[in-house]
Design a protein around this motif. Structure first.
Motif, PDB file in Angstrom:
ATOM      1  N   LEU A  42      29.636 -54.469   9.262  1.00  0.00           N
ATOM      2  CA  LEU A  42      28.667 -55.496   8.853  1.00  0.00           C
ATOM      3  C   LEU A  42      27.790 -54.839   9.647  1.00  0.00           C
ATOM      4  N   ARG A  43      27.395 -54.765  10.399  1.00  0.00           N
ATOM      5  CA  ARG A  43      26.206 -54.031  10.738  1.00  0.00           C
ATOM      6  C   ARG A  43      25.838 -52.747   9.581  1.00  0.00           C
ATOM      7  N   ALA A  44      27.334 -51.674   9.944  1.00  0.00           N
ATOM      8  CA  ALA A  44      26.652 -50.677   9.482  1.00  0.00           C
ATOM      9  C   ALA A  44      26.302 -50.656   7.667  1.00  0.00           C
ATOM     10  N   VAL A  45      26.754 -51.493   7.073  1.00  0.00           N
ATOM     11  CA  VAL A  45      26.880 -52.157   5.582  1.00  0.00           C
ATOM     12  C   VAL A  45      25.237 -52.969   5.286  1.00  0.00           C
ATOM     13  N   THR A  46      24.891 -53.734   6.370  1.00  0.00           N
ATOM     14  CA  THR A  46      23.413 -54.239   6.348  1.00  0.00           C
ATOM     15  C   THR A  46      22.655 -53.483   6.797  1.00  0.00           C
ATOM     16  N   GLU A  47      22.697 -52.127   7.440  1.00  0.00           N
ATOM     17  CA  GLU A  47      21.602 -51.161   7.744  1.00  0.00           C
ATOM     18  C   GLU A  47      21.306 -50.237   6.840  1.00  0.00           C
ATOM     19  N   SER A  48      22.736 -49.700   5.371  1.00  0.00           N
ATOM     20  CA  SER A  48      22.557 -49.459   4.377  1.00  0.00           C
ATOM     21  C   SER A  48      21.925 -49.980   3.468  1.00  0.00           C
ATOM     22  N   TRP A  49      22.736 -51.706   3.424  1.00  0.00           N
ATOM     23  CA  TRP A  49      21.898 -52.046   1.838  1.00  0.00           C
ATOM     24  C   TRP A  49      20.036 -52.046   3.046  1.00  0.00           C
ATOM     25  N   LEU A  50      19.387 -52.440   3.546  1.00  0.00           N
ATOM     26  CA  LEU A  50      18.038 -52.517   4.572  1.00  0.00           C
ATOM     27  C   LEU A  50      17.498 -51.055   3.919  1.00  0.00           C
ATOM     28  N   GLY A  51      18.387 -49.677   4.152  1.00  0.00           N
ATOM     29  CA  GLY A  51      17.144 -48.327   3.071  1.00  0.00           C
ATOM     30  C   GLY A  51      17.948 -48.633   2.018  1.00  0.00           C
ATOM     31  N   ILE A  52      18.983 -48.989   1.531  1.00  0.00           N
ATOM     32  CA  ILE A  52      18.458 -48.555  -0.215  1.00  0.00           C
ATOM     33  C   ILE A  52      17.911 -49.804  -0.909  1.00  0.00           C
ATOM     34  N   TYR A  53      17.543 -51.068  -0.038  1.00  0.00           N
ATOM     35  CA  TYR A  53      16.456 -52.130  -0.970  1.00  0.00           C
ATOM     36  C   TYR A  53      15.239 -51.402  -0.865  1.00  0.00           C
ATOM     37  N   GLU A  54      14.177 -50.622   0.334  1.00  0.00           N
ATOM     38  CA  GLU A  54      13.608 -50.083   0.366  1.00  0.00           C
ATOM     39  C   GLU A  54      13.314 -48.782  -0.400  1.00  0.00           C
ATOM     40  N   GLN A  55      14.148 -48.391  -0.743  1.00  0.00           N
ATOM     41  CA  GLN A  55      14.253 -47.231  -1.656  1.00  0.00           C
ATOM     42  C   GLN A  55      13.866 -47.918  -2.548  1.00  0.00           C
ATOM     43  N   ALA A  56      14.192 -49.223  -3.151  1.00  0.00           N
ATOM     44  CA  ALA A  56      13.981 -49.373  -4.373  1.00  0.00           C
ATOM     45  C   ALA A  56      13.608 -50.001  -4.835  1.00  0.00           C
ATOM     46  N   LEU A  57      12.536 -50.645  -3.660  1.00  0.00           N
ATOM     47  CA  LEU A  57      11.417 -50.933  -3.613  1.00  0.00           C
ATOM     48  C   LEU A  57      10.602 -49.530  -3.849  1.00  0.00           C
ATOM     49  N   SER A  58      10.600 -48.757  -3.632  1.00  0.00           N
ATOM     50  CA  SER A  58       9.676 -47.799  -4.055  1.00  0.00           C
ATOM     51  C   SER A  58       9.555 -47.258  -5.297  1.00  0.00           C
ATOM     52  N   LEU A  59      10.872 -47.964  -6.191  1.00  0.00           N
ATOM     53  CA  LEU A  59      10.337 -47.181  -7.782  1.00  0.00           C
ATOM     54  C   LEU A  59       8.876 -47.528  -8.036  1.00  0.00           C
ATOM     55  N   ASP A  60       8.338 -47.139  -8.877  1.00  0.00           N
ATOM     56  CA  ASP A  60       7.383 -47.460  -9.648  1.00  0.00           C
ATOM     57  C   ASP A  60       7.457 -47.969 -10.710  1.00  0.00           C
ATOM     58  N   GLY A  61       6.315 -48.233 -11.278  1.00  0.00           N
ATOM     59  CA  GLY A  61       6.603 -49.667 -12.399  1.00  0.00           C
ATOM     60  C   GLY A  61       6.915 -50.515 -12.755  1.00  0.00           C
ATOM     61  N   PHE A  62       6.551 -51.129 -11.398  1.00  0.00           N
ATOM     62  CA  PHE A  62       7.096 -52.819 -11.349  1.00  0.00           C
ATOM     63  C   PHE A  62       5.800 -53.478 -10.981  1.00  0.00           C
ATOM     64  N   THR A  63       5.841 -55.139 -12.252  1.00  0.00           N
ATOM     65  CA  THR A  63       4.683 -55.645 -11.569  1.00  0.00           C
ATOM     66  C   THR A  63       4.605 -56.632 -11.151  1.00  0.00           C
ATOM     67  N   ARG A  64       3.848 -57.149 -10.506  1.00  0.00           N
ATOM     68  CA  ARG A  64       4.104 -58.751  -9.497  1.00  0.00           C
ATOM     69  C   ARG A  64       4.957 -59.539  -9.925  1.00  0.00           C
ATOM     70  N   PHE A  65       5.783 -59.992 -10.857  1.00  0.00           N
ATOM     71  CA  PHE A  65       6.422 -60.569 -11.421  1.00  0.00           C
ATOM     72  C   PHE A  65       7.718 -60.295 -11.316  1.00  0.00           C
ATOM     73  N   ASP A  66       7.699 -59.049 -11.226  1.00  0.00           N
ATOM     74  CA  ASP A  66       9.059 -58.180 -10.640  1.00  0.00           C
ATOM     75  C   ASP A  66       9.580 -58.593  -9.231  1.00  0.00           C
TER      76      ASP A  66
END
Length: 109
Positions: A42-66
């Protein structure tokens, strides 16, 4: 990403985050007592998810609503409530900071 039409960045981010989301797949096992919050898997999956979430947030093109739709706070709260993460976990702190940075550079609504 530059060149994505309205909504494509959001759709892509949600899809990417959902694929590795520990809440969907594993937290039910913790709640049922079949897995401990401190389980290495569970820890490994959670750690991976945290990193993936950060990568997703780094995409360009989001509005504040997004970004309001992508706010990790509710999911992080669940993970801390069941003891998978602590409030001082480096990945949690980093994801919160990434979200705030994304909000500060977002456009519109």
């Amino acid at each position: 990403m530059i060149g994505m039409s309205d909504g494509q960045a959001l759709t892509r981010a949600i899809s990417t985050i959902s694929q590795s989301d520990p809440l969907i797949k594993l937290l039910q096992q913790v709640r049922l007592g079949r897995m401990q919050a401190t389980d290495a898997g569970l820890r490994a999956v959670t750690e991976s998810w945290l990193g993936i979430y950060e990568q997703a947030l780094s995409l360009d093109g989001f509005t504040r609503f997004d970004l309001r739709r992508l706010n990790p706070a509710p999911r992080l709260a669940v993970l801390t409530q069941v003891g998978v993460l602590s409030d001082d976990h480096p990945g949690l702190i980093s994801l919160r900071a990434s979200y705030e940075r994304a909000l500060s550079r977002a456009t519109g609504g």
